[in-house]
Scaffold this active site. Structure first.
Site, PDB file in Angstrom:
ATOM      1  N   SER A 125      67.752  65.827   0.873  1.00 21.67           N
ATOM      2  CA  SER A 125      66.458  64.994   0.494  1.00 21.67           C
ATOM      3  C   SER A 125      66.938  64.585  -0.993  1.00 21.67           C
ATOM      4  O   SER A 125      67.418  65.051  -1.718  1.00 21.67           O
ATOM      5  CB  SER A 125      65.399  65.743   0.654  1.00 21.67           C
ATOM      6  OG  SER A 125      64.376  65.020   0.084  1.00 21.67           O
ATOM      7  N   TYR A 150      60.278  74.056  -0.828  1.00 21.99           N
ATOM      8  CA  TYR A 150      60.956  73.182   0.295  1.00 21.99           C
ATOM      9  C   TYR A 150      62.311  72.425  -0.542  1.00 21.99           C
ATOM     10  O   TYR A 150      63.336  72.517   0.037  1.00 21.99           O
ATOM     11  CB  TYR A 150      59.880  72.162   0.831  1.00 21.99           C
ATOM     12  CG  TYR A 150      60.731  71.017   1.294  1.00 21.99           C
ATOM     13  CD1 TYR A 150      61.035  70.923   2.727  1.00 21.99           C
ATOM     14  CD2 TYR A 150      60.941  69.944   0.556  1.00 21.99           C
ATOM     15  CE1 TYR A 150      61.935  69.844   3.038  1.00 21.99           C
ATOM     16  CE2 TYR A 150      61.565  68.681   1.103  1.00 21.99           C
ATOM     17  CZ  TYR A 150      61.906  68.853   2.534  1.00 21.99           C
ATOM     18  OH  TYR A 150      62.554  67.872   2.947  1.00 21.99           O
ATOM     19  N   LYS A 154      66.555  72.714   0.157  1.00 21.69           N
ATOM     20  CA  LYS A 154      67.576  71.487   0.522  1.00 21.69           C
ATOM     21  C   LYS A 154      68.889  71.615  -0.835  1.00 21.69           C
ATOM     22  O   LYS A 154      69.741  71.618  -0.461  1.00 21.69           O
ATOM     23  CB  LYS A 154      66.814  70.279  -0.018  1.00 21.69           C
ATOM     24  CG  LYS A 154      65.904  70.044   1.164  1.00 21.69           C
ATOM     25  CD  LYS A 154      66.625  69.981   2.691  1.00 21.69           C
ATOM     26  CE  LYS A 154      65.897  69.766   3.878  1.00 21.69           C
ATOM     27  NZ  LYS A 154      66.172  70.053   5.225  1.00 21.69           N
TER      28      LYS A 154
HETATM   29  N1  UFG Z   1      50.695  58.757  -1.204  1.00 22.81           N
HETATM   30  C1  UFG Z   1      49.441  58.235  -1.421  1.00 22.81           C
HETATM   31  N2  UFG Z   1      48.411  58.696  -0.581  1.00 22.81           N
HETATM   32  C2  UFG Z   1      48.737  59.459   0.590  1.00 22.81           C
HETATM   33  C3  UFG Z   1      50.257  59.787   0.760  1.00 22.81           C
HETATM   34  C4  UFG Z   1      51.076  59.586  -0.143  1.00 22.81           C
HETATM   35  O1  UFG Z   1      49.236  57.529  -2.337  1.00 22.81           O
HETATM   36  O2  UFG Z   1      47.792  59.683   1.451  1.00 22.81           O
HETATM   37  C5  UFG Z   1      51.584  58.178  -2.203  1.00 22.81           C
HETATM   38  C6  UFG Z   1      52.392  59.531  -2.772  1.00 22.81           C
HETATM   39  O3  UFG Z   1      51.505  59.813  -3.989  1.00 22.81           O
HETATM   40  C7  UFG Z   1      53.686  58.766  -2.991  1.00 22.81           C
HETATM   41  C8  UFG Z   1      54.174  58.141  -1.957  1.00 22.81           C
HETATM   42  O4  UFG Z   1      52.916  57.746  -1.506  1.00 22.81           O
HETATM   43  O5  UFG Z   1      53.557  58.192  -4.505  1.00 22.81           O
HETATM   44  C9  UFG Z   1      54.852  58.515  -0.763  1.00 22.81           C
HETATM   45  O6  UFG Z   1      54.343  59.771  -0.644  1.00 22.81           O
HETATM   46  P1  UFG Z   1      54.942  60.575   0.557  1.00 22.81           P
HETATM   47  O7  UFG Z   1      54.035  61.794   0.736  1.00 22.81           O
HETATM   48  O8  UFG Z   1      54.819  59.830   1.941  1.00 22.81           O
HETATM   49  O9  UFG Z   1      56.490  60.793   0.199  1.00 22.81           O
HETATM   50  P2  UFG Z   1      56.959  61.634  -0.871  1.00 22.81           P
HETATM   51  O10 UFG Z   1      57.928  60.568  -1.635  1.00 22.81           O
HETATM   52  O11 UFG Z   1      56.043  62.414  -1.480  1.00 22.81           O
HETATM   53  O12 UFG Z   1      57.763  62.787  -0.354  1.00 22.81           O
HETATM   54  C10 UFG Z   1      58.866  62.477   0.409  1.00 22.81           C
HETATM   55  C11 UFG Z   1      59.019  63.277   1.705  1.00 22.81           C
HETATM   56  C12 UFG Z   1      59.486  64.928   1.271  1.00 22.81           C
HETATM   57  C13 UFG Z   1      60.480  65.000   0.107  1.00 22.81           C
HETATM   58  C14 UFG Z   1      60.225  64.142  -0.651  1.00 22.81           C
HETATM   59  C15 UFG Z   1      61.186  63.871  -1.798  1.00 22.81           C
HETATM   60  O13 UFG Z   1      57.956  63.336   2.781  1.00 22.81           O
HETATM   61  O14 UFG Z   1      59.812  65.673   2.394  1.00 22.81           O
HETATM   62  O15 UFG Z   1      59.815  62.564  -0.407  1.00 22.81           O
HETATM   63  O16 UFG Z   1      60.911  63.300  -2.994  1.00 22.81           O
HETATM   64  F1  UFG Z   1      60.677  66.076  -0.212  1.00 22.81           F
END
Ligand code: UFG
Length: 342
Positions: A125, A150, A154
């Site tokens: 990741s 988590y 990785k």
């Molecule tokens: N976000 C919102 N509202 C929500 C959900 C997400 O504003 O309800 C924002 C988050 O703050 C972030 C973006 O949307 O800025 C993406 O969020 P995600 O949760 O979809 O993805 P992440 O980048 O946080 O996480 C992903 C994977 C993880 C991994 C991570 C590594 O889901 O498994 O990338 O950076 F660990």
């Protein structure tokens, strides 16, 4: 015909990869414990490809079963997806994550070594980079201290793989995924989040269909153009195809090192607000949202430099953000018809 083991092959990325493998002419066997997936996915894969993959239901923590499996089967390569993946949950249950993600990896690699199976693709990741100092992120960017158990699994997983390849016949490729989204164009397979979605796209599609009232955007005070955080969203089918390229590289002995790492992203970043606007445009509807506090542990921006994957794997993301969002929306509508959920 090469026979490929896909662990976690009924999950989100796993199922799309099984489809691409079958369509590329591989014989596929899946191990999945159904802890975060559904048996019906097997039939849905079959209905897309016309080929039913072999399926073994067991937990890879059952070390003896893993060894028996490799003794009985002739396997040419392994794509290892099986793992727990909820960042927040991992903070509350670290030992579950170390057991599910590390023990199982060790058992699979040991069984591979004992049975002369030499080709291994690992789901890593972009979380290993944390907030990178430079964007876009290249593979040589430093691995930062993990923000969650988590993320740590990785990093440790990559190290275990690297160290194992140096002392055995094993060849390994770690693919560092950016943000996988979207669903198969057939709308027969996609993401099936349990409970309230933690990730952006399922939250958006569930809001649009009326399951959730409104999307909460986590922070609009980031140092980005519109203040919302930036990620590199990649279509799950493009991501699946990257696995086939990586596997072929190992099977055809084209790898340059025994252990290699590739970023898998599109190379361009989108802010949360840009995603919301793109979703509204692609699906021709308004999405209810509000701005709330930042989410703990979130970084400002991450997007991939994909030069290495383009050059070495001959792989590049082909589908657009619109393809991603429309396929995710079509999948959400399909789930809502309730024909897919067991
Ligand atoms: N976000 C919102 N509202 C929500 C959900 C997400 O504003 O309800 C924002 C988050 O703050 C972030 C973006 O949307 O800025 C993406 O969020 P995600 O949760 O979809 O993805 P992440 O980048 O946080 O996480 C992903 C994977 C993880 C991994 C991570 C590594 O889901 O498994 O990338 O950076 F660990």
């Amino acid at each position: 015909m090469q026979r490929i083991l896909v662990t976690g092959g009924l999950g989100f990325i796993g199922s799309h990869t099984v489809v691409e493998l079958q369509q590329a002419g591989y014989d596929v066997v899946i191990i999945d414990d159904l802890s975060n997936s559904q048996l019906s996915v097997l039939d849905r894969i079959t209905s897309i490809t016309g080929m039913k993959p072999d399926f073994h239901q067991f937990d890879l923590k059952e070390k003896e079963k893993v060894h028996q499996f490799f003794q009985q089967e002739k396997i040419d390569g392994v794509i290892h997806f099986a793992a727990s993946k909820a960042v927040g949950e991992s903070v509350n249950e670290p030992l579950k994550y170390y057991e599910n993600n590390i023990n199982t990896l060790v058992y699979v690699l040991k069984a591979m070594n004992n049975n002369q199976v030499e080709n291994f693709i690992f789901s890593s990741s972009c979380t290993v980079y944390g907030q990178a100092d430079e964007l876009p992120i290249t593979e040589s960017a430093p691995v930062k201290t993990a923000e969650s158990p988590y993320g740590n699994t990785k990093q440790i997983g990559e190290e275990i793989l690297k160290e194992t390849t140096t002392v055995s016949n094993l060849n390994g490729i770690a693919l560092r995924y950016f943000n996988p989204i979207g669903a198969h164009a057939s709308a027969k397979i996609g993401e099936l989040p349990i409970g309230v979605p933690q990730n952006l796209i399922p939250y958006i599609t569930q809001t649009a269909i009326g399951i959730r009232e409104e999307l909460s955007i986590f922070g609009d005070d980031y140092p980005t153009e519109d203040g919302t955080a930036i990620r590199d969203y990649i279509h799950v089918v493009d991501l699946a195809k990257a696995h086939i390229k990586a596997l072929e590289r190992l099977i055809e002995n084209r790898n340059k090192e025994k252990y290699e790492v590739f970023n898998v992203g599109t190379g361009s970043g989108s802010s949360v607000l840009e995603i919301v606007k793109a979703f509204e445009k692609a699906t021709n509807q308004d999405l209810a949202y509000k701005i709330v506090e930042r989410r703990a542990g979130d970084i400002t921006a991450a997007f991939a430099d994909t030069t290495l994957a383009e050059k070495e794997l001959n792989w590049k993301a082909e589908l657009t953000l619109e393809d991603c969002l429309l396929s995710a929306w079509n999948w959400q509508k399909k789930i809502h018809e309730n024909t897919l959920v067991e």
